[in-house]
Scaffold this motif. Sequence first.
Motif, short mmCIF file in Angstrom:
data_model
loop_
_atom_site.label_atom_id
_atom_site.label_comp_id
_atom_site.label_asym_id
_atom_site.label_seq_id
_atom_site.Cartn_x
_atom_site.Cartn_y
_atom_site.Cartn_z
N ALA A 4 0.83 -1.20 0.00
CA ALA A 4 0.00 0.00 0.00
C ALA A 4 0.87 1.24 0.00
O ALA A 4 1.96 1.27 0.56
N SER A 19 -9.78 10.34 -1.88
CA SER A 19 -10.02 8.95 -1.53
C SER A 19 -11.47 8.72 -1.12
O SER A 19 -12.05 7.67 -1.42
N TYR A 133 -9.60 -2.72 -2.61
CA TYR A 133 -9.53 -1.31 -3.00
C TYR A 133 -10.44 -0.46 -2.12
O TYR A 133 -10.05 0.62 -1.65
N GLU A 136 -8.86 0.02 1.30
CA GLU A 136 -7.71 0.93 1.30
C GLU A 136 -8.15 2.38 1.09
O GLU A 136 -7.60 3.30 1.71
N LEU A 137 -9.11 2.61 0.21
CA LEU A 137 -9.62 3.97 0.01
C LEU A 137 -10.28 4.49 1.29
O LEU A 137 -10.12 5.66 1.66
N THR A 140 -7.64 5.51 3.82
CA THR A 140 -7.00 6.78 3.48
C THR A 140 -7.94 7.96 3.74
O THR A 140 -7.51 9.02 4.21
N GLU A 203 -4.82 5.64 -6.87
CA GLU A 203 -4.28 4.29 -6.69
C GLU A 203 -3.87 4.11 -5.23
O GLU A 203 -3.47 5.07 -4.56
N THR A 204 -4.00 2.89 -4.72
CA THR A 204 -3.66 2.62 -3.33
C THR A 204 -2.52 1.63 -3.18
O THR A 204 -2.11 1.33 -2.06
#
Length: 415
Positions: A4, A19, A133, A136-137, A140, A203-204
């Motif tokens: 990540a 994000s 995804y 991770e978004l 963030t 992108e992550t």
Amino acid sequence: MATALKPDAPPSGLASRRSGIGFWLAGYVFAITIAFSAVPAPLYVLYQARDHFGPLLVTIIFAVYALGVAASLFCVGHVSDWLGRRRILLLAVAVNMASGLLFLLWPAVPGLIIGRIISGVSVGMLTATATAYLSELHATARPGAPRTRAEIMAAAASLGGLGLGPLIAGFLAQYAGAPLVVPYLVFEVLMFVGCAFLLVTPETVRPPETVRPPEQRHRYRPQRVAVPAASRGTFFAAGAATAVAFALFGLFTSLAPSFLANTLNDRSHALAGVATFIVFGAAALAQIGISRISLRRQLGLGLSVLTAGLILVTVAIWNPSLPLLLVGGALGGAGAGAVFKGGISTVLQIAPEHARGEALAGLFLAAYLGLAVPVIALGFATQALSPRTALLGFSALLAVVIALVARKLLARRPA
């Protein structure tokens, strides 16, 4: 494991906002792409009437999709960990759009079979990548916040999307004309919009370096499947319960429209879409609703409600009743959603930390075998038996499996 992106400082306000917006855009892409994979469900009766084939071929067309998902899941589903989430999601959407073009340009049976395989490959790439995804978004956009929002979005997009596809396709087929063309065209546009959304989402995962020494280059291997040796009984029970849950999903996305048309004498494509939507919508809502109760209660409630749903669906076919079928589908879907969530939690609980991905791969393999194999068996059974008798045997078999796994899964285990 994913690499990540880790900025040197906490995310800026702009990065958090990007994000946060990207989270919702990625959720749209996940939902609409997986929805397309279920678009043919209410249309099978039209293909049957046009090409004069029976339930057995419908099950084969459906089963090759499940096999495509399983193969893609283990061959491609994990490569976004080093190639990037956006890149693989764009590829997954593009592959599903290619299957849609095949349905439009080659609507004969061979085209349907190949198109379903391609669509399955797309979904295998999509599910694990989109779920990671979203997580991770979310992390963030909301540093330090619980992952509940990401888990709810993933559940709503996956199971909710599987219900949304047949619902939209059924209404378009019923009221928009050109029923074997318009639904695919509409979803082609919706997926194209999704590709545009992905181009503006952050992108992550750290992209691979352009040049690496040979000893540092990633060596591709398929996703491994591992069963925890110390808890194999519980693992196999969770896998069997998940297979039963997906068998119910398979019934409503393959043969339910035929049962509606031939047994309940209702040939409404909109109704076929509504029936499938009720099952998957109930599954998604159940996963959200049980998120705060204990694992043991999740599984106990899910297995009980799933059994009740199977009984009502069988009774509705033997004594034709559309309301009873819809109620049974809702109950069965809710139970299946709870069982699926409980199965994932069980595997995460018993698997060693370093092998959780491999253990989950085994659970998903069981899920897609459950999606395909029982429905294929039901399709063969309808060649020798009446649909009512075949469905009775199908439900009885699933009820026996539920009874066998319930004792193992509901036994009290140390936390």
